[in-house]
Design an enzyme around this catalytic site. Structure first.
Site, PDB file in Angstrom:
ATOM      1  CE  LYS A  22      -1.590   1.574   3.986  1.00 42.63           C
ATOM      2  NZ  LYS A  22      -1.170   2.934   4.341  1.00 42.63           N
ATOM      3  CG  ASN A  23       2.403   2.644   3.485  1.00 39.32           C
ATOM      4  OD1 ASN A  23       1.248   2.982   3.246  1.00 39.32           O
ATOM      5  ND2 ASN A  23       2.835   2.391   4.697  1.00 39.32           N
ATOM      6  CB  CYS A 116      -4.792  10.411  11.730  1.00 40.73           C
ATOM      7  SG  CYS A 116      -3.292   9.462  12.006  1.00 40.73           S
ATOM      8  NE  ARG A 121       0.516  10.370  10.065  1.00 39.48           N
ATOM      9  CZ  ARG A 121       0.149   9.318   9.317  1.00 39.48           C
ATOM     10  NH1 ARG A 121      -0.988   8.709   9.558  1.00 39.48           N
ATOM     11  NH2 ARG A 121       0.908   8.907   8.328  1.00 39.48           N
ATOM     12  N   PRO A 122       1.765  16.752  11.226  1.00 41.22           N
ATOM     13  CG  PRO A 122       3.536  17.992  12.097  1.00 41.22           C
ATOM     14  CD  PRO A 122       2.688  16.781  12.372  1.00 41.22           C
ATOM     15  CG  ASP A 307       3.758   1.628   9.442  1.00 42.82           C
ATOM     16  OD1 ASP A 307       3.901   1.865   8.234  1.00 42.82           O
ATOM     17  OD2 ASP A 307       3.488   2.509  10.284  1.00 42.82           O
ATOM     18  NE  ARG A 400      -7.462   4.328   5.554  1.00 47.53           N
ATOM     19  CZ  ARG A 400      -7.039   5.520   5.981  1.00 47.53           C
ATOM     20  NH1 ARG A 400      -7.412   5.959   7.181  1.00 47.53           N
ATOM     21  NH2 ARG A 400      -6.220   6.240   5.240  1.00 47.53           N
TER      22      ARG A 400
HETATM   23  C1  EPZ Z   1       4.380   7.077   6.157  1.00 48.47           C
HETATM   24  O1  EPZ Z   1       3.592   8.126   6.731  1.00 48.47           O
HETATM   25  C2  EPZ Z   1       3.475   5.838   6.122  1.00 48.47           C
HETATM   26  N1  EPZ Z   1       2.301   6.123   5.325  1.00 48.47           N
HETATM   27  C3  EPZ Z   1       3.059   5.470   7.545  1.00 48.47           C
HETATM   28  O2  EPZ Z   1       2.324   4.237   7.475  1.00 48.47           O
HETATM   29  C4  EPZ Z   1       4.295   5.223   8.374  1.00 48.47           C
HETATM   30  O3  EPZ Z   1       3.912   5.004   9.713  1.00 48.47           O
HETATM   31  C5  EPZ Z   1       5.230   6.456   8.319  1.00 48.47           C
HETATM   32  O4  EPZ Z   1       5.545   6.794   6.956  1.00 48.47           O
HETATM   33  C6  EPZ Z   1       6.545   6.208   9.044  1.00 48.47           C
HETATM   34  O5  EPZ Z   1       7.190   5.093   8.527  1.00 48.47           O
HETATM   35  C7  EPZ Z   1       2.396   6.025   3.966  1.00 48.47           C
HETATM   36  O6  EPZ Z   1       3.435   5.726   3.387  1.00 48.47           O
HETATM   37  C8  EPZ Z   1       1.158   6.309   3.181  1.00 48.47           C
HETATM   38  P1  EPZ Z   1       6.446  10.609   7.995  1.00 48.47           P
HETATM   39  P2  EPZ Z   1       4.077   9.658   6.661  1.00 48.47           P
HETATM   40  O7  EPZ Z   1       6.255  11.851   7.207  1.00 48.47           O
HETATM   41  O8  EPZ Z   1       4.735   9.906   5.357  1.00 48.47           O
HETATM   42  C9  EPZ Z   1       6.596  13.956  11.424  1.00 48.47           C
HETATM   43  C10 EPZ Z   1       0.522   2.767   7.816  1.00 48.47           C
HETATM   44  O9  EPZ Z   1       0.217   2.187   8.871  1.00 48.47           O
HETATM   45  N2  EPZ Z   1       6.419  14.934  10.339  1.00 48.47           N
HETATM   46  O10 EPZ Z   1       7.659   9.814   7.757  1.00 48.47           O
HETATM   47  O11 EPZ Z   1       2.934  10.505   7.042  1.00 48.47           O
HETATM   48  C11 EPZ Z   1       5.356  13.070  11.627  1.00 48.47           C
HETATM   49  O12 EPZ Z   1       4.380  13.695  12.400  1.00 48.47           O
HETATM   50  C12 EPZ Z   1       0.942   4.252   7.854  1.00 48.47           C
HETATM   51  O13 EPZ Z   1       0.538   2.222   6.696  1.00 48.47           O
HETATM   52  C13 EPZ Z   1       6.480  16.289  10.630  1.00 48.47           C
HETATM   53  O14 EPZ Z   1       6.676  16.683  11.778  1.00 48.47           O
HETATM   54  O15 EPZ Z   1       5.156   9.662   7.856  1.00 48.47           O
HETATM   55  C14 EPZ Z   1       5.959  11.837  12.273  1.00 48.47           C
HETATM   56  O16 EPZ Z   1       6.116  12.063  13.632  1.00 48.47           O
HETATM   57  C15 EPZ Z   1       0.654   4.896   9.182  1.00 48.47           C
HETATM   58  N3  EPZ Z   1       6.301  17.174   9.626  1.00 48.47           N
HETATM   59  C16 EPZ Z   1       7.326  11.737  11.587  1.00 48.47           C
HETATM   60  O17 EPZ Z   1       7.629  13.034  11.067  1.00 48.47           O
HETATM   61  C17 EPZ Z   1       6.091  16.774   8.315  1.00 48.47           C
HETATM   62  O18 EPZ Z   1       5.927  17.626   7.415  1.00 48.47           O
HETATM   63  C18 EPZ Z   1       7.397  10.717  10.455  1.00 48.47           C
HETATM   64  O19 EPZ Z   1       6.338  10.984   9.551  1.00 48.47           O
HETATM   65  C19 EPZ Z   1       6.049  15.393   8.033  1.00 48.47           C
HETATM   66  C20 EPZ Z   1       6.220  14.491   9.064  1.00 48.47           C
END
Ligand code: EPZ
Length: 421
Positions: A22-23, A116, A121-122, A307, A400
């Site tokens: 999915k990701n 969420c 998740r900003p 995850d 999902r």
């Molecule tokens: C991806 O989410 C995955 N989703 C998530 O999987 C996964 O948990 C996550 O990466 C971490 O591996 C998809 O690929 C669709 P990040 P993403 O940006 O891209 C912070 C699942 O279960 N952050 O790497 O949203 C954020 O809040 C899902 O399949 C900022 O602060 O994750 C988090 O604490 C859930 N500002 C950290 O960074 C930003 O602009 C990592 O988030 C972006 C992120």
């Protein structure tokens, strides 16, 4: 609404075929906005999120269609650059159209994803990267309004923290930008590697694939000619079923996977006293005499994936001793704890550290509530070994990201059925 009924303690064994990731599928569907031709994407998981993304692309004017596990899509006639609230509220990953729409059309609006279940998740790092490439970004009426009529310009982007989505959006934005973009402290997940490889196959000059420094020479708004491709296997789905085999003390073969994507997961299972047979495209987990406790800290790839945190928590409830989990990526990713405790688990939270006092056979069946995708899979694992009949409510969370979960579990002997509330 539907719920899942699981009768626990059935003897499990056999093989599970893993679906596409999915990701990986979501950013790759977004990247088709950068293409000038029709693309056939195979091994596409048939889950709610990929179908929502297809709907989003079609809302923008694309011609996309699913035929079983293949999506055929052409985005040449996109005539809309607004990703609306009704879709974005159902799937945060919609934010991944921001980079490709902006770099192709010079203007777009994307509903600002809210928080969420697992955290705030900003998307500030996504926006900061695009601004560094010359975009003017405003937040108006709950929408991100981004413009750069002259087109984005290559730039050096240094991420304050590793972000998967931020890296993906920046790679896609840089693809049609003018000049060279260097992304420093980029995420290295296998899903990002496939995005880079597909763009490279499409003719993009991209270097440092799989490393924390990626360099892209943009095409200055020339669309790319994509080749057809298959989505890589879902390492999180594979890890989830490895944990199903572990918690049920079953011999289980997980097929159609890339084992090297699961190194951190495999090493933790081995620490918990499981033997895992590794073959080219499969992993077989064998029953163990006793499950040992483990200490886990979640981190970016190639570290232990957040995850998989919930699934290992469920497994650790059956361990002989105390395990600890330190969730470092999301500030609120313990929604499954209270539900596991309702099933009889002994878990204590201290900030973002969970201590799981394991005891084999201490879980009993009851009604539990799914709260997010991975939390719900942990409840399924717990239900497989709980005494009696567990009902898992709000399973739309599961749909999902897990393709045909009931079918796959039934084929290895589990007693799983779906019912209306
Ligand atoms: C991806 O989410 C995955 N989703 C998530 O999987 C996964 O948990 C996550 O990466 C971490 O591996 C998809 O690929 C669709 P990040 P993403 O940006 O891209 C912070 C699942 O279960 N952050 O790497 O949203 C954020 O809040 C899902 O399949 C900022 O602060 O994750 C988090 O604490 C859930 N500002 C950290 O960074 C930003 O602009 C990592 O988030 C972006 C992120």
């Amino acid at each position: 609404m539907k719920y899942l009924k699981i009768i626990g303690q059935k003897k499990l064994s056999g093989e599970i075929r893993i679906s596409g990731a999915k990701n990986a599928a979501l950013p790759l569907l977004a990247s088709t906005i950068l293409s000038k031709n029709t693309i056939n994407i195979g091994n596409m998981p048939d889950v709610v999120d990929t179908n929502t993304f297809l709907k989003l692309l079609n809302n923008l004017g694309s011609a996309g269609k699913r035929d079983q596990n293949t999506i055929r899509v052409n985005t040449l006639n996109i005539n809309e650059t607004k990703a609306t609230y009704d879709i974005v509220k159902t799937m945060r990953a919609s934010i991944l159209v921001l980079g490709p729409l902006l770099t192709r059309f010079g203007y777009c609006e994307v509903s600002l994803p809210g928080g969420c279940a697992i955290g705030q998740r900003p998307v500030d790092l996504h926006l900061k990267a695009l601004e560094a490439m010359g975009a003017i970004i405003e937040i108006k009426n709950g929408y991100i309004e981004a413009r750069c009529q002259e087109g984005l310009k290559g730039a050096d982007i240094v991420f304050d923290k590793v972000t998967v989505g931020g890296t993906e959006n920046t790679i896609m934005a840089a693809a049609l930008a003018k000049g060279t973009t260097r992304i420093i402290n980029a995420a290295k997940e296998p899903e990002i590697v496939q995005l880079c490889e597909v763009l490279k196959e499409a003719g993009l000059d991209i270097k440092g694939i799989g490393s924390s420094e990626i360099t892209i020479i943009g095409t200055n708004r020339k669309l790319l000619e994509f080749k057809d491709f298959d989505i890589i296997p879902d390492r999180i789905e594979a890890g989830t079923y490895l944990c199903a085999g572990a918690i049920a003390n079953a011999k289980l073969k997980i097929t159609h996977i890339m084992p090297n994507h699961l190194s951190a997961v495999i090493s933790k299972l081995e620490e918990m006293n499981f033997e895992i047979i590794k073959e080219k495209t499969s992993l077989t987990i064998l029953p163990t005499t006793s499950i040992k406790p483990v200490n886990i800290i979640t981190s970016e790839y190639p570290g232990f994936p957040t995850d998989m945190q919930a699934q290992f928590m469920a497994l650790a409830t059956q361990g002989e001793g105390t395990s600890t989990i330190d969730e470092r990526l999301f500030e609120n990713r313990y929604m499954h704890v209270s539900e596991l405790v309702r099933m009889g688990a002994d878990i204590h939270l201290n900030g973002n550290i969970a201590s799981i006092h394991g005891k084999k056979g201490n879980l009993s069946a009851t009604d539990v509530m799914a709260t997010d995708l991975r939390a719900s899979s942990a409840l399924v694992l717990a239900a497989l070994v709980a005494k009696g009949e567990t009902n898992i409510h709000r399973i739309y969370h599961l749909d999902r990201g897990y393709e045909d979960l009931e079918g796959k579990l039934k084929r290895i002997g589990a007693d799983v059925s779906r019912h209306n509330e």
